[in-house]
Scaffold this motif. Structure first.
Motif, mmCIF file in Angstrom:
data_model
loop_
_atom_site.group_PDB
_atom_site.id
_atom_site.type_symbol
_atom_site.label_atom_id
_atom_site.label_comp_id
_atom_site.label_asym_id
_atom_site.label_seq_id
_atom_site.Cartn_x
_atom_site.Cartn_y
_atom_site.Cartn_z
ATOM 1 N N ARG A 94 0.849 -1.279 -0.164
ATOM 2 C CA ARG A 94 -0.006 -0.122 -0.048
ATOM 3 C C ARG A 94 1.026 1.288 0.080
ATOM 4 O O ARG A 94 2.047 1.313 0.319
ATOM 5 C CB ARG A 94 -0.874 0.098 1.037
ATOM 6 C CG ARG A 94 -2.088 1.198 0.960
ATOM 7 C CD ARG A 94 -3.072 0.732 2.132
ATOM 8 N NE ARG A 94 -4.397 1.583 1.480
ATOM 9 C CZ ARG A 94 -5.255 0.882 0.770
ATOM 10 N NH1 ARG A 94 -5.206 -0.249 0.361
ATOM 11 N NH2 ARG A 94 -6.537 1.614 0.459
ATOM 12 N N LYS A 145 0.650 5.505 0.672
ATOM 13 C CA LYS A 145 -0.082 6.765 1.291
ATOM 14 C C LYS A 145 0.581 8.008 0.800
ATOM 15 O O LYS A 145 1.998 7.992 1.168
ATOM 16 C CB LYS A 145 -0.252 6.434 2.585
ATOM 17 C CG LYS A 145 -1.256 5.416 2.902
ATOM 18 C CD LYS A 145 -1.844 5.344 4.405
ATOM 19 C CE LYS A 145 -2.778 4.149 4.654
ATOM 20 N NZ LYS A 145 -2.915 4.274 6.123
ATOM 21 N N ASP A 200 -4.333 6.989 -1.066
ATOM 22 C CA ASP A 200 -4.153 5.894 -0.066
ATOM 23 C C ASP A 200 -4.471 4.815 -1.185
ATOM 24 O O ASP A 200 -5.788 4.488 -1.332
ATOM 25 C CB ASP A 200 -5.333 6.299 1.022
ATOM 26 C CG ASP A 200 -5.084 5.063 1.876
ATOM 27 O OD1 ASP A 200 -4.729 3.993 1.735
ATOM 28 O OD2 ASP A 200 -5.635 5.137 3.087
ATOM 29 N N PRO A 219 -3.866 0.748 -2.718
ATOM 30 C CA PRO A 219 -3.379 -0.622 -2.708
ATOM 31 C C PRO A 219 -2.128 -0.749 -3.754
ATOM 32 O O PRO A 219 -2.211 0.176 -4.795
ATOM 33 C CB PRO A 219 -4.305 -1.718 -3.000
ATOM 34 C CG PRO A 219 -5.333 -1.170 -3.754
ATOM 35 C CD PRO A 219 -5.314 0.434 -3.137
ATOM 36 N N THR A 229 3.733 0.833 2.769
ATOM 37 C CA THR A 229 3.662 -0.345 3.898
ATOM 38 C C THR A 229 3.993 -1.497 3.029
ATOM 39 O O THR A 229 3.507 -1.829 1.803
ATOM 40 C CB THR A 229 2.058 -0.332 4.091
ATOM 41 O OG1 THR A 229 1.580 0.793 4.825
ATOM 42 C CG2 THR A 229 1.845 -1.680 5.080
ATOM 43 N N THR A 265 6.428 0.084 7.647
ATOM 44 C CA THR A 265 6.249 1.176 6.713
ATOM 45 C C THR A 265 7.462 1.946 6.534
ATOM 46 O O THR A 265 7.939 2.600 7.341
ATOM 47 C CB THR A 265 5.066 1.972 7.316
ATOM 48 O OG1 THR A 265 3.854 1.364 7.337
ATOM 49 C CG2 THR A 265 4.778 3.154 6.130
#
Length: 222
Positions: free
Chosen positions: A70, A72, A79, A81, A149, A155
């Protein structure tokens, strides 16, 4: 590896209305110097979900490889996938399939985000229905935060160093895709103006480097 093509289907359908995505300003280029040298620029290094967790400084050698799941980017409300991307028959970077506007892609045969080297992630700027995941990539500022992530539960936190736009026939492959001595990240989408005949004339590229790590390594069940 050569640059991917992200056709502006939305703009083709709407013609030359003023709906083109934001493009990086000269102030965000490498030549303008780091954000810390420009008054009033503070970035958004404390925003985002990873900022609320305990963040560690990254190890000098970078993190061990682990696939991204993921991404962000708080300042531009990304945000999304992440899926794997390979190379097409012409050796250009594949792009996420049409139909899902909120999907980013990672070049699976390259560096994992957070590991030493150059990790590459790409996303559409739009499709026939409107803006897509990286529509606002050109609006990023130096110092902006990017959180990736990974499968291991960590992360990888990056800080944007520069945002530049390149014409298709002058794309600097080595600068964008070349190896790096530290963990770095490239985010790529379309930009550089738009033509109804040929689509976007270039690409927007955000350059970033690893500044922190949040979360713990996920332990697999025996």
């Amino acid at each position: 590896m050569v640059v991917a093509a992200f056709v502006g289907l939305w703009l083709i359908e709407r013609g030359f209305e003023t709906v083109e995505p934001p493009q990086p300003s000269a102030a965000e280029r490498f030549a303008a110097g780091p954000a810390s040298q420009r008054s009033g620029i503070t970035g958004d290094s404390r925003s985002g979900s990873a900022a609320r967790a305990v963040a560690e400084l990254p190890p000098a050698e970078g993190l061990p490889p682990s696939e991204p799941v993921r991404i962000k980017i708080p300042s531009i409300r990304v945000d999304a996938p992440v899926m794997r991307l390979g190379l097409g028959p012409d050796h250009s970077l594949d792009v996420p399939p049409p139909g899902n506007t909120n999907m980013a892609g990672w070049y699976k045969d390259g560096t994992a985000p957070g590991a030493r080297g150059t990790a590459v992630m790409a996303g559409h700027v739009d499709d026939s229905r409107g803006p897509a995941v990286f529509y606002s990539l050109g609006a990023l500022k130096k110092g902006s935060r990017v959180e990736v992530t990974r499968e291991d539960g960590r992360t990888a936190v990056f800080e944007v160093d520069a945002v530049e736009v390149y014409e298709n026939d002058a794309f600097p492959d080595t600068k964008v895709y070349g190896p790096a001595a530290r963990p770095e990240l490239r985010l790529i989408t379309c930009g550089g103006g738009f033509s109804q005949q040929t689509g976007y004339r270039g690409n927007v590229v955000a350059f970033a480097h690893l500044t922190g790590v949040a979360g713990a390594t996920r332990v697999s069940a025996p």
